[in-house]
Design a protein around this motif. Structure first.
Motif, PDB file in Angstrom:
ATOM      1  N   MET A 130       0.741  -1.129   0.001  1.00 12.71           N
ATOM      2  CA  MET A 130      -0.128  -0.073  -0.063  1.00 12.71           C
ATOM      3  C   MET A 130       1.005   1.255  -0.038  1.00 12.71           C
ATOM      4  N   VAL A 131       1.809   1.254   0.866  1.00 10.58           N
ATOM      5  CA  VAL A 131       2.769   2.412   0.915  1.00 10.58           C
ATOM      6  C   VAL A 131       3.652   2.581  -0.183  1.00 10.58           C
ATOM      7  N   SER A 132       4.342   1.398  -0.739  1.00 15.38           N
ATOM      8  CA  SER A 132       5.332   1.622  -1.573  1.00 15.38           C
ATOM      9  C   SER A 132       4.743   1.843  -2.980  1.00 15.38           C
ATOM     10  N   ARG A 133       3.495   1.489  -3.314  1.00 19.40           N
ATOM     11  CA  ARG A 133       2.766   1.789  -4.483  1.00 19.40           C
ATOM     12  C   ARG A 133       2.022   2.553  -4.795  1.00 19.40           C
ATOM     13  N   SER A 134       1.789   3.461  -3.434  1.00 19.19           N
ATOM     14  CA  SER A 134       0.586   4.616  -3.435  1.00 19.19           C
ATOM     15  C   SER A 134       1.102   5.842  -4.455  1.00 19.19           C
ATOM     16  N   GLU A 135       2.089   5.920  -5.023  1.00 19.60           N
ATOM     17  CA  GLU A 135       2.283   6.879  -5.764  1.00 19.60           C
ATOM     18  C   GLU A 135       2.910   6.400  -7.275  1.00 19.60           C
ATOM     19  N   ILE A 136       2.868   5.083  -7.273  1.00 20.93           N
ATOM     20  CA  ILE A 136       3.120   4.327  -8.500  1.00 20.93           C
ATOM     21  C   ILE A 136       2.090   3.884  -9.434  1.00 20.93           C
ATOM     22  N   ASP A 137       1.253   2.845  -8.987  1.00 22.27           N
ATOM     23  CA  ASP A 137       0.559   2.159  -9.626  1.00 22.27           C
ATOM     24  C   ASP A 137      -0.841   1.533  -9.010  1.00 22.27           C
ATOM     25  N   LEU A 138      -0.974   2.093  -7.704  1.00 25.50           N
ATOM     26  CA  LEU A 138      -2.083   1.491  -6.866  1.00 25.50           C
ATOM     27  C   LEU A 138      -3.520   1.416  -7.656  1.00 25.50           C
ATOM     28  N   LEU A 139      -3.731   2.507  -8.372  1.00 33.24           N
ATOM     29  CA  LEU A 139      -4.945   2.650  -9.318  1.00 33.24           C
ATOM     30  C   LEU A 139      -5.104   1.258  -9.965  1.00 33.24           C
ATOM     31  N   ASP A 140      -4.065   0.846 -10.740  1.00 29.97           N
ATOM     32  CA  ASP A 140      -3.978  -0.200 -11.500  1.00 29.97           C
ATOM     33  C   ASP A 140      -4.259  -1.492 -10.779  1.00 29.97           C
ATOM     34  N   ILE A 141      -3.299  -1.490  -9.662  1.00 31.97           N
ATOM     35  CA  ILE A 141      -3.527  -2.785  -8.622  1.00 31.97           C
ATOM     36  C   ILE A 141      -5.121  -2.951  -8.099  1.00 31.97           C
ATOM     37  N   ARG A 142      -5.472  -1.726  -7.788  1.00 33.69           N
ATOM     38  CA  ARG A 142      -7.105  -1.991  -7.408  1.00 33.69           C
ATOM     39  C   ARG A 142      -7.822  -2.392  -8.615  1.00 33.69           C
ATOM     40  N   ALA A 143      -7.705  -2.109  -9.838  1.00 31.05           N
ATOM     41  CA  ALA A 143      -8.572  -2.559 -10.786  1.00 31.05           C
ATOM     42  C   ALA A 143      -8.295  -4.074 -11.047  1.00 31.05           C
ATOM     43  N   GLU A 144      -7.094  -4.784 -11.057  1.00 31.72           N
ATOM     44  CA  GLU A 144      -6.717  -5.735 -10.948  1.00 31.72           C
ATOM     45  C   GLU A 144      -7.366  -6.565  -9.957  1.00 31.72           C
ATOM     46  N   PHE A 145      -7.307  -6.131  -8.693  1.00 29.37           N
ATOM     47  CA  PHE A 145      -7.873  -6.680  -7.589  1.00 29.37           C
ATOM     48  C   PHE A 145      -9.502  -7.207  -7.784  1.00 29.37           C
ATOM     49  N   LYS A 146     -10.051  -5.909  -8.140  1.00 28.34           N
ATOM     50  CA  LYS A 146     -11.573  -6.192  -8.351  1.00 28.34           C
ATOM     51  C   LYS A 146     -11.797  -7.201  -9.636  1.00 28.34           C
ATOM     52  N   LYS A 147     -10.921  -7.006 -10.604  1.00 29.22           N
ATOM     53  CA  LYS A 147     -11.056  -8.034 -11.885  1.00 29.22           C
ATOM     54  C   LYS A 147     -10.858  -9.336 -11.503  1.00 29.22           C
ATOM     55  N   HIS A 148     -10.005  -9.756 -10.327  1.00 33.56           N
ATOM     56  CA  HIS A 148      -9.652 -11.435 -10.264  1.00 33.56           C
ATOM     57  C   HIS A 148     -10.483 -11.758  -9.063  1.00 33.56           C
ATOM     58  N   TYR A 149     -10.772 -10.842  -8.356  1.00 30.51           N
ATOM     59  CA  TYR A 149     -11.488 -11.219  -7.034  1.00 30.51           C
ATOM     60  C   TYR A 149     -13.015 -11.073  -6.963  1.00 30.51           C
ATOM     61  N   GLY A 150     -13.450  -9.989  -7.618  1.00 31.37           N
ATOM     62  CA  GLY A 150     -14.917  -9.884  -7.654  1.00 31.37           C
ATOM     63  C   GLY A 150     -15.331  -8.808  -6.767  1.00 31.37           C
ATOM     64  N   TYR A 151     -14.646  -8.284  -5.914  1.00 32.90           N
ATOM     65  CA  TYR A 151     -14.825  -7.310  -5.018  1.00 32.90           C
ATOM     66  C   TYR A 151     -13.668  -6.502  -4.744  1.00 32.90           C
ATOM     67  N   SER A 152     -13.756  -5.021  -4.276  1.00 34.76           N
ATOM     68  CA  SER A 152     -12.886  -4.158  -4.273  1.00 34.76           C
ATOM     69  C   SER A 152     -11.757  -4.286  -3.176  1.00 34.76           C
TER      70      SER A 152
END
Length: 337
Positions: free
Chosen positions: A290-312
């Motif tokens: 959460m901290v190390s990716r917060s200024e890099i790609d956390l938005l993309d990680i969030r999108a992938e999380f939702k896509k793969h696991y069906g919840y945010s």
């Protein structure tokens, strides 16, 4: 790749490198004043009982470069280290994440690596995750920070805590020599794919060094092309060959590299999912990503999380954490999907 030319602050994230995008949830705060923030933080800590809300708002709404300026200002105005005041005033997971937020990224990663190697047993998963997801430039900064903080080289510690092909591959990654260019070379991809095939599937026994060299030094776009070529030659995915030919932590490391080359945010989303599911939360991993990716790609990680696991990711954090710790993570997460 950086269109944001008005940043006068030192950027610890590497601006012209490959996978550092502007897909973070935390950006520079407009109208930023280090002195106003330092005073706000001081008041939040100094009062009777801590004003956690103010503390969280200030530290999660500023970029790391801005937080470093708050720290300087705090030290100058009050003669104290902000980190020390946070440590003495807060506790538990909330303290850990607030301290993480005020630590420069390279130092934060260095400390995470040290924690992964200290005491009995090594946390191989953490070592693998950090070393496979950082750019060459970040790795060089982390190695420098590691030496500054611990007066020992990162390579020496990796050498004494790991062994065999796993050690060799980690040391190659720690060297920060991965090619970062966006250009791909089709001829090289064919050649590398053939080398990988000859080193594994085609051979009695496996030539691990070839796997290490290609997977730890080629750029991610180049590796993607190589994996396509590999499939053409062997009629198999590289993942299947790695699983069939190799074992243990070395296998885990190479699979992580393949996963990162194909889709790094998906790799990190999977790590977050592991950290949040089941009994008990793996806060060490959760805080780090959460901290190390917060200024890099956390938005993309969030999108992938939702896509793969069906919840945010947002809802996973909410159901798995509590109190000020939860509020801080939710702010870093930046929204629900």
């Amino acid at each position: 790749m950086n269109s944001n030319k008005d940043v006068m602050l030192p950027n610890f994230l590497g601006e012209d490198t490959l996978e550092v995008g502007h897909r973070g949830t935390i950006k520079d705060y407009p109208g930023f004043s280090p002195s106003v923030d330092a005073e706000g933080v001081r008041k939040a800590i100094r009062g009777i009982g801590t004003d956690e809300k103010t503390l969280i708002n200030i530290l999660t709404e500023r970029s790391n470069a801005q937080r470093q300026l708050i720290i300087k200002e705090y030290q100058a105005a009050y003669g104290k280290e902000l980190k020390d005041d946070l440590k003495s005033d807060l506790s538990g997971n909330f303290e850990h994440i607030m301290v993480a937020l005020v630590t420069p990224p390279a130092v934060f990663d260095a400390k995470q690596l040290k924690k992964s190697m200290k005491g009995t047993g090594t946390n191989e998963n953490a070592l693998i995750e950090i070393l496979t997801t950082r750019t060459s430039r970040q790795m060089k900064e982390i190695s420098q920070a590691y030496y500054t903080v611990y007066k020992k080289s990162l390579g020496d510690d990796i050498s004494s805590e790991t062994s065999g092909d796993f050690r060799k591959a980690l040391l190659t990654l720690a060297d920060g020599r991965r090619d970062e260019s966006l250009k791909v070379d089709e001829h090289l991809a064919k050649k590398d794919a053939q080398l990988l095939y000859n080193a594994g599937e085609k051979k009695w026994g496996t030539d691990e060094d070839i796997f290490t060299e290609i997977l730890c030094l080629r750029s991610f776009p180049q590796l993607k092309l190589t994996f396509d070529e590999y499939r053409n030659i062997s009629q198999k995915d590289i993942e299947d060959s790695i699983k069939g030919e190799l074992s243990g932590h070395f296998e885990d490391l190479l699979l992580a590299i393949v996963h990162c080359a194909r889709n790094m945010p998906a790799f990190l989303a999977e790590r977050l999912h592991q950290a949040l599911k089941g009994a008990g939360t793996d806060e060490f991993t959760l805080n780090r990503i959460m901290v190390s990716r917060s200024e890099i790609d956390l938005l993309d990680i969030r999108a992938e999380f939702k896509k793969h696991y069906g919840y945010s990711l947002y809802s996973a954090i909410k159901s798995d954490t509590s109190g000020d710790y939860e509020i801080t993570l939710i702010k870093i997460c930046g929204g629900d999907d």
